[in-house]
Design an enzyme around this catalytic site. Structure first.
Site, PDB file in Angstrom:
ATOM      1  N   LYS A 284       0.848  -1.193   0.000  1.00  0.00           N
ATOM      2  CA  LYS A 284       0.000   0.000   0.000  1.00  0.00           C
ATOM      3  C   LYS A 284       0.887   1.247   0.000  1.00  0.00           C
ATOM      4  O   LYS A 284       1.851   1.312   0.753  1.00  0.00           O
ATOM      5  CB  LYS A 284      -0.895  -0.044   1.245  1.00  0.00           C
ATOM      6  CG  LYS A 284      -2.191   0.678   1.106  1.00  0.00           C
ATOM      7  CD  LYS A 284      -3.211   0.265   2.143  1.00  0.00           C
ATOM      8  CE  LYS A 284      -4.386   1.204   2.098  1.00  0.00           C
ATOM      9  NZ  LYS A 284      -5.531   0.746   2.866  1.00  0.00           N
ATOM     10  N   GLU A 371     -19.895  -4.958   9.754  1.00  0.00           N
ATOM     11  CA  GLU A 371     -20.819  -4.131  10.530  1.00  0.00           C
ATOM     12  C   GLU A 371     -21.973  -4.951  11.098  1.00  0.00           C
ATOM     13  O   GLU A 371     -22.387  -4.752  12.239  1.00  0.00           O
ATOM     14  CB  GLU A 371     -21.363  -2.989   9.671  1.00  0.00           C
ATOM     15  CG  GLU A 371     -20.333  -1.906   9.354  1.00  0.00           C
ATOM     16  CD  GLU A 371     -19.401  -2.242   8.208  1.00  0.00           C
ATOM     17  OE1 GLU A 371     -19.603  -3.295   7.563  1.00  0.00           O
ATOM     18  OE2 GLU A 371     -18.457  -1.468   7.947  1.00  0.00           O
ATOM     19  N   ARG A 399     -25.574  -1.290   7.098  1.00  0.00           N
ATOM     20  CA  ARG A 399     -25.275  -2.722   6.983  1.00  0.00           C
ATOM     21  C   ARG A 399     -25.804  -3.536   8.163  1.00  0.00           C
ATOM     22  O   ARG A 399     -25.829  -4.758   8.103  1.00  0.00           O
ATOM     23  CB  ARG A 399     -23.756  -2.934   6.912  1.00  0.00           C
ATOM     24  CG  ARG A 399     -23.133  -2.557   5.609  1.00  0.00           C
ATOM     25  CD  ARG A 399     -23.434  -3.634   4.599  1.00  0.00           C
ATOM     26  NE  ARG A 399     -23.129  -3.237   3.255  1.00  0.00           N
ATOM     27  CZ  ARG A 399     -21.978  -3.490   2.643  1.00  0.00           C
ATOM     28  NH1 ARG A 399     -21.028  -4.131   3.273  1.00  0.00           N
ATOM     29  NH2 ARG A 399     -21.810  -3.101   1.404  1.00  0.00           N
TER      30      ARG A 399
HETATM   31  C1  LIG Z   1     -19.210  -1.417   4.556  1.00  0.00           C
HETATM   32  C2  LIG Z   1     -17.988  -0.559   4.670  1.00  0.00           C
HETATM   33  N1  LIG Z   1     -17.350  -0.451   5.858  1.00  0.00           N
HETATM   34  C3  LIG Z   1     -16.263   0.325   5.972  1.00  0.00           C
HETATM   35  C4  LIG Z   1     -15.786   1.007   4.894  1.00  0.00           C
HETATM   36  C5  LIG Z   1     -14.588   1.953   5.047  1.00  0.00           C
HETATM   37  N2  LIG Z   1     -13.434   1.430   4.309  1.00  0.00           N
HETATM   38  C6  LIG Z   1     -13.114   1.893   3.080  1.00  0.00           C
HETATM   39  S1  LIG Z   1     -11.784   1.152   2.454  1.00  0.00           S
HETATM   40  C7  LIG Z   1     -11.585   0.223   3.827  1.00  0.00           C
HETATM   41  C8  LIG Z   1     -10.434  -0.727   3.941  1.00  0.00           C
HETATM   42  C9  LIG Z   1     -10.391  -1.678   2.801  1.00  0.00           C
HETATM   43  O1  LIG Z   1      -9.267  -2.485   2.955  1.00  0.00           O
HETATM   44  P1  LIG Z   1      -8.838  -3.454   1.804  1.00  0.00           P
HETATM   45  O2  LIG Z   1     -10.030  -4.163   1.282  1.00  0.00           O
HETATM   46  O3  LIG Z   1      -7.752  -4.299   2.316  1.00  0.00           O
HETATM   47  O4  LIG Z   1      -8.352  -2.489   0.653  1.00  0.00           O
HETATM   48  P2  LIG Z   1      -7.014  -1.593   0.593  1.00  0.00           P
HETATM   49  O5  LIG Z   1      -7.446  -0.200   0.868  1.00  0.00           O
HETATM   50  O6  LIG Z   1      -6.049  -2.103   1.607  1.00  0.00           O
HETATM   51  O7  LIG Z   1      -6.530  -1.743  -0.784  1.00  0.00           O
HETATM   52  C10 LIG Z   1     -12.573   0.489   4.773  1.00  0.00           C
HETATM   53  C11 LIG Z   1     -12.677  -0.140   6.103  1.00  0.00           C
HETATM   54  C12 LIG Z   1     -16.483   0.881   3.682  1.00  0.00           C
HETATM   55  N3  LIG Z   1     -16.126   1.561   2.598  1.00  0.00           N
HETATM   56  N4  LIG Z   1     -17.563   0.092   3.591  1.00  0.00           N
END
Ligand SMILES: Cc1ncc(C[n+]2csc(CCOP(=O)(O)OP(=O)(O)O)c2C)c(N)n1
Length: 632
Positions: A284, A371, A399
């Site tokens: 990342k 969630e 959710r």
């Molecule tokens: C239902 C929901 N919960 C929380 C989020 C907030 N959120 C956005 S990106 C993310 C992390 C995603 O991590 P990953 O899938 O590993 O992707 P990366 O950013 O590391 O590429 C979170 C928790 C969201 N967008 N949707």
């Protein structure tokens, strides 16, 4: 802004298929630099996008993504894709009013199949696309790109379970960077870490590479692949049991920053007509030291500056946010009562719970991007004697709707406190992230208590009060800084059940404001007073139950204007309207709030302006109510 000779000349992503490997590397660098330059001005999801440049390029080389469908999970990592698909010229408008959005958007481009912004949906959507392609005999590939954080969300497992059983031709690319926003948590994440480190996986990968290399000689017919290759691989891939048990053919892990390796793997996977998963390992923030060093801060970066010596300088923030205020109050509550515990669904920094976790490590739970589970988990904690506080963004609370109904509210005396951060208009993240539906989807659930504070002091008082209630309580509060100091500070500590607060008494009209709208209501009242109008202002405090006494007094002024940063349908004003109607109370009622549409992205101040939530607009609305009341 750096020069981008390749990007600026690109008419279609198809053109990059004929690029040399040197040109591909140069293009990757142009994408990286454009994103850094732009996000330093606009803010945005930088770290995840820096990590996915090479995969995006490889996908566009191998697939025709106008027909094959590329479904990004969450969608926050779509910037390289946007830059390759006709949005380079507009990229500087990223997340700005009337500019391009920060998430996939079919209204912007045919290359974006769906609007998204919430996590863990991509595999389900891809299975839907794959099934529809099969039913219509279309040869397209459905591709889900999902991170190691999002794949921990329950819906991903449901989708894998379904696709593995039905055998649909879906390609899942697991982009494993060992991070969600913060570190990825959970047993599944540990499993992925083991999978990356397992020597068996490495051996299988090498074996697989040999097979792929032989493929053109053996003839790459689908039948051959189905009969021999997959069976052979299934036999040896012991290390990826979970995916195999779910009916997926697992490939990887491979280096997600090696465009050539990605391309070779994708070319071959294209020929397998079955559920398949490619595990790639990325970093990342790749290629930008500040983001690579601190991917959490640069996950959703605020604007920053790069000074003359190339150092990154963060813009200083001023004031205290609602989130920080909540955490201070939470820690006070936790000190006073050891049963108080705090939960987050993968947002420890966004909700502020991270600070609590440092001071109360055994009483903090990050359940991952789950969630629905977080609500039922909180319900279990409450039933067994703890005092759970679930800090969650309003939009992600959606959710957990059924879980609130079924696992909390319907259970006798289950005191779970839901702290709904980012309630109202959030700004640049746009329609998937505005928290403007929570009053509507919680108000009709029996036993719920709904509150919203007018300022930081009231937020603290409400949290303390919520812990004394018998049933579930939801407290909504906005993104940004608290309004302390702008409002009278009579006695906000004294919260009484279903009791509002009079901020100002008046005789011509009453403004009844909910939550952060109290500050704007008071400023509107000042404007109206200058015009000789006597205005009352009530801080509603509760959307459920309503303060009926206050509403009766307000109706006595003849005209009532409710104000909320929430959709009008089913919101606070609707509750007031129902109360007047059910009790046959006569007055002119005007509801100010958001219309029945998905609200676009723009700064919160611009959105307040557009949707009539500024003091000036409230004053104008109040005047028009008064003039109608006079002419009636
Ligand atoms: C239902 C929901 N919960 C929380 C989020 C907030 N959120 C956005 S990106 C993310 C992390 C995603 O991590 P990953 O899938 O590993 O992707 P990366 O950013 O590391 O590429 C979170 C928790 C969201 N967008 N949707």
């Amino acid at each position: 802004m750096a020069e981008s000779p390749l990007l600026s000349q690109l008419k279609s992503p198809d053109e990059i298929r004929s690029f040399s490997s040197e040109q591909m590397l140069a293009l990757a660098e142009e994408i990286r630099q454009t994103m850094i330059d732009t996000v330093s001005v606009t803010g945005g999801h930088l770290a995840s996008n820096l990590g996915i440049i090479e995969l995006t390029l490889a996908l566009h080389r191998v697939f025709n993504l106008r027909e094959d469908r590329l479904l990004f999970d969450v969608g926050h990592q779509c910037y390289p894709h946007k830059l390759l698909t006709g949005r380079f010229e507009k990229f500087s408008t990223l997340r700005q009013k009337d500019g391009i959005t920060g998430f996939p958007n079919p209204r912007e481009s045919d290359y974006d199949p769906l609007i998204c912004g919430h996590a863990s949906t991509s595999i389900s959507s891809a299975v839907g696309y794959a099934t529809a392609f099969r039913l219509q005999s279309l040869p397209h590939q459905a591709i889900a790109v999902v991170g190691d954080g999002a794949i921990g969300g329950g819906m991903c497992f449901e989708a894998l379970n379904h696709a593995g059983h039905s055998g649909e031709n879906v390609l899942v690319i697991l982009n494993d960077n060992d991070m969600a926003i913060s570190e990825t948590v959970g047993a599944f994440s540990t499993y992925l870490t083991d999978l990356r480190a397992n020597p068996m996986t490495q051996r299988v990968r090498e074996e697989m590479m040999k097979l792929w290399e032989k493929l053109p000689l053996l003839g790459s017919s689908l039948a051959w692949l189905q009969e021999h290759l997959l069976d052979a691989l299934k036999g040896v891939i012991e290390s990826s049991q979970i995916f195999n048990a779910l009916g997926f053919n697992y490939f990887g892990p491979i280096d997600g920053h090696d465009i050539g390796a990605l391309e070779r793997e994708l070319q071959n996977l294209k020929m397998i007509n079955a559920p398949k998963i490619l595990h790639i390992v990325t970093s990342k923030g790749n290629g930008f030291y500040a983001a690579a060093k601190d991917p959490e801060t640069y996950h959703s970066a605020v604007p920053f500056q790069i000074n003359g010596s190339g150092e990154v300088v963060a813009r200083p923030s001023s004031g205290k946010s609602y989130t920080e205020t909540f955490v201070d109050a939470l820690q006070e509550c936790a000190k006073a009562d050891e049963k108080v515990v705090a939960i987050t669904a993968a947002m420890p920094s966004g909700t502020g719970i991270k600070t609590f976790a440092e001071n109360f490590p055994g009483r903090f739970f990050d359940v991952g991007i789950c969630e629905a589970h977080s609500v039922t988990f909180a319900g279990g904690l409450a039933k067994a004697g703890m005092k759970p506080i679930l800090a969650i963004y309003s939009t992600f609370m959606q959710r957990g709707y059924d879980q609130i109904f079924h696992d909390v509210a319907i259970q006798p005396d289950t005191n779970v406190v839901f702290m709904l951060d980012r309630a109202g208009l959030v700004g640049a993240d746009g329609p998937t992230h505005h928290g403007v539906f929570d009053i509507a989807f919680l108000r009709h659930i029996p036993e719920m208590t709904l509150m919203s504070p007018r300022d930081g002091r009231e937020l603290c008082a409400m949290l303390k009060f919520a812990l004394t209630c018998k049933g579930p309580v939801a407290i909504r509060y906005p993104r940004g800084n608290v309004h302390d100091g702008e409002l009278p500070q009579d006695n906000p500590e004294k919260i009484e059940y279903a009791k509002s607060e009079w901020l100002k008494k008046g005789t011509d009209l009453t403004l009844v404001a909910y939550g952060r709208m109290c500050a704007a209501a008071m400023q509107a009242a000042e404007l109206l007073i200058k015009d000789g109008i006597s205005i009352g202002v009530a801080n509603a405090r509760f959307a459920k139950p309503l303060d009926e006494e206050m509403l009766k007094i307000a109706a006595n002024t003849g005209s009532v204007v409710t104000i909320e940063d929430h959709v009008l349908a089913g919101g606070f004003g609707s509750a007031v309207s129902e109360f007047y109607s059910d009790n046959n109370i006569q007055c002119t009622l005007k509801r100010i709030g958001l219309p029945d549409k998905f609200i676009e992205h723009a700064s919160p101040a611009q959105l307040d302006e557009i949707y009539g939530l500024t003091p000036e607009a409230i004053a104008a609305a109040a005047k028009s109510v008064l003039s109608k009341a006079v002419t009636q």
